[in-house]
Write an enzyme that holds these catalytic residues in place. Structure first.
Site, mmCIF file in Angstrom:
data_model
loop_
_atom_site.group_PDB
_atom_site.id
_atom_site.type_symbol
_atom_site.label_atom_id
_atom_site.label_comp_id
_atom_site.label_asym_id
_atom_site.label_seq_id
_atom_site.Cartn_x
_atom_site.Cartn_y
_atom_site.Cartn_z
ATOM 1 N N GLY A 15 -21.285 -5.783 -2.428
ATOM 2 C CA GLY A 15 -21.631 -7.159 -2.768
ATOM 3 C C GLY A 15 -21.685 -8.042 -1.542
ATOM 4 O O GLY A 15 -21.209 -9.174 -1.548
ATOM 5 N N ALA A 16 -22.302 -7.528 -0.473
ATOM 6 C CA ALA A 16 -22.235 -8.206 0.828
ATOM 7 C C ALA A 16 -23.474 -9.023 1.152
ATOM 8 O O ALA A 16 -23.641 -9.457 2.290
ATOM 9 C CB ALA A 16 -21.983 -7.186 1.929
ATOM 10 N N ARG A 18 -24.107 -11.929 -0.108
ATOM 11 C CA ARG A 18 -23.780 -13.359 -0.157
ATOM 12 C C ARG A 18 -22.281 -13.537 -0.384
ATOM 13 O O ARG A 18 -21.540 -12.588 -0.621
ATOM 14 C CB ARG A 18 -24.562 -14.044 -1.284
ATOM 15 C CG ARG A 18 -24.254 -13.524 -2.684
ATOM 16 C CD ARG A 18 -25.064 -14.272 -3.735
ATOM 17 N NE ARG A 18 -24.714 -13.845 -5.085
ATOM 18 C CZ ARG A 18 -25.172 -14.432 -6.182
ATOM 19 N NH1 ARG A 18 -25.991 -15.462 -6.092
ATOM 20 N NH2 ARG A 18 -24.820 -13.991 -7.377
ATOM 21 N N ASP A 64 -26.733 0.344 -7.778
ATOM 22 C CA ASP A 64 -26.195 -0.285 -8.978
ATOM 23 C C ASP A 64 -24.815 0.308 -9.207
ATOM 24 O O ASP A 64 -24.678 1.501 -9.518
ATOM 25 C CB ASP A 64 -27.112 0.008 -10.164
ATOM 26 C CG ASP A 64 -26.593 -0.560 -11.481
ATOM 27 O OD1 ASP A 64 -25.513 -1.191 -11.477
ATOM 28 O OD2 ASP A 64 -27.264 -0.367 -12.514
ATOM 29 N N ASN A 91 -15.737 -5.427 -3.040
ATOM 30 C CA ASN A 91 -15.856 -6.865 -3.266
ATOM 31 C C ASN A 91 -16.781 -7.212 -4.428
ATOM 32 O O ASN A 91 -16.585 -8.227 -5.088
ATOM 33 C CB ASN A 91 -16.376 -7.530 -1.988
ATOM 34 C CG ASN A 91 -16.859 -8.941 -2.242
ATOM 35 O OD1 ASN A 91 -16.070 -9.866 -2.409
ATOM 36 N ND2 ASN A 91 -18.175 -9.122 -2.293
ATOM 37 N N SER A 147 -8.506 -11.137 -8.128
ATOM 38 C CA SER A 147 -8.621 -12.547 -8.471
ATOM 39 C C SER A 147 -7.287 -13.126 -8.921
ATOM 40 O O SER A 147 -6.469 -12.426 -9.536
ATOM 41 C CB SER A 147 -9.641 -12.732 -9.603
ATOM 42 O OG SER A 147 -9.651 -14.059 -10.079
ATOM 43 N N TYR A 160 -13.488 -10.636 -17.393
ATOM 44 C CA TYR A 160 -13.324 -10.752 -15.940
ATOM 45 C C TYR A 160 -11.848 -10.655 -15.574
ATOM 46 O O TYR A 160 -11.460 -9.865 -14.700
ATOM 47 C CB TYR A 160 -13.901 -12.081 -15.457
ATOM 48 C CG TYR A 160 -13.687 -12.350 -13.989
ATOM 49 C CD1 TYR A 160 -14.543 -11.821 -13.032
ATOM 50 C CD2 TYR A 160 -12.620 -13.138 -13.542
ATOM 51 C CE1 TYR A 160 -14.349 -12.055 -11.678
ATOM 52 C CE2 TYR A 160 -12.424 -13.385 -12.199
ATOM 53 C CZ TYR A 160 -13.281 -12.841 -11.273
ATOM 54 O OH TYR A 160 -13.080 -13.077 -9.936
ATOM 55 N N ALA A 162 -9.332 -9.410 -17.244
ATOM 56 C CA ALA A 162 -8.785 -8.088 -17.536
ATOM 57 C C ALA A 162 -9.258 -7.044 -16.528
ATOM 58 O O ALA A 162 -8.482 -6.180 -16.103
ATOM 59 C CB ALA A 162 -9.178 -7.673 -18.949
#
Length: 255
Positions: A15-16, A18, A64, A91, A147, A160, A162
């Site tokens: 997920g790099a 952004r 994906d 990430n 998180s 999210y 969980a």
């Protein structure tokens, strides 16, 4: 002594393209690492970002993360290019609002499945594939971005919260199992971070209330999360394995 020079190290950041992942990739490149920059759909943007990085040899890889086969193919491609993966930063993730009292049963199932597939199983499957190589190397760092919501709760985004809580548990279990291979596993649990995804919300009337959750009266910058990740990846932080590091500006405290 902590050394933030990652010369000779290879890093995969998911997920790099952004946000937090982009800041992490930038920080590692600036610290002399070679970076594999993962994206899902934004190849052009990711390639443009790669071209701005310090150093040489960085690559862009697409997959994906909900697809286990695509994950394995991506890892094999990175190994073929780099010969090794020293540091993995899981990430990539999605956040979807789905309050139970306003969500249909069909949407509820779909959103839960999507969150678990990407936020949890994507990281779990990627970790499996990368850890197999790290075990042969007898070294490695795995850092999972979770998180504050895993502890504080996410009343309107339960999937999210969980998924991130499960990723914390996975982090701690794996830290115990992989220590024998000199692979160290940690998690970073940010609160609100100023990114493209949150900018609209932070600019809305709700923004002031979000910033006031912290006694610093602001949210984190992506670079602050990146600095924590580099600390956990650096030689000298090995005994932190199994830790979940809160980076939330004292907006949520646990003991």
């Amino acid at each position: 002594m902590i050394n933030f020079d990652f010369h000779g190290k290879t890093v995969l950041v998911t997920g790099a393209s952004r946000g937090i992942g982009k800041a992490i990739a930038f920080a590692f490149a600036s610290a002399n690492a070679r970076v594999a920059i993962h994206y899902h759909q934004q190849r052009d943007i990711t390639e443009q970002f790669r071209d701005t990085l310090a150093g040489e040899g960085h690559i862009v890889v697409g997959a994906d993360l909900a697809n286990p086969i695509a994950i394995a193919e991506m890892v094999n491609k990175i190994i073929a290019e780099f010969g090794q993966i020293d540091i993995l930063v899981n990430n990539a993730g999605i956040y979807q609002q789905h309050p139970l009292d306003q969500t249909s049963y069909q949407d509820w199932q779909e959103i839960w499945q999507q969150n678990l597939n990407i936020n949890l199983l994507g990281a779990v499957n990627l970790t499996y594939c990368v850890a197999k190589y790290m075990m042969q190397q007898q070294s490695g760092r795995i850092i999972n971005i979770t998180s504050r919501g895993a502890f504080r709760g996410e009343p309107t985004a339960t999937a999210y919260g969980a998924s991130k809580a499960a990723l914390n548990s996975f982090t701690q279990s794996l830290a115990q199992h992989l220590a024998q291979y000199k692979i160290f596993v940690t998690a970073v649990a940010p609160g609100f971070v100023e990114t493209d995804m949150t900018r609209e919300l932070l600019s809305s009337p709700a923004g002031d209330g979000i910033r006031q959750q912290s006694p610093l009266n602001r949210v984190a910058k992506p670079e602050e999360i990146a600095q924590t990740v580099l600390f956990l990846a650096a030689p000298g932080s090995e005994f932190l394995t199994g830790s979940i590091v809160d980076v939330n500006g004292a907006s949520y405290l646990r003991s």
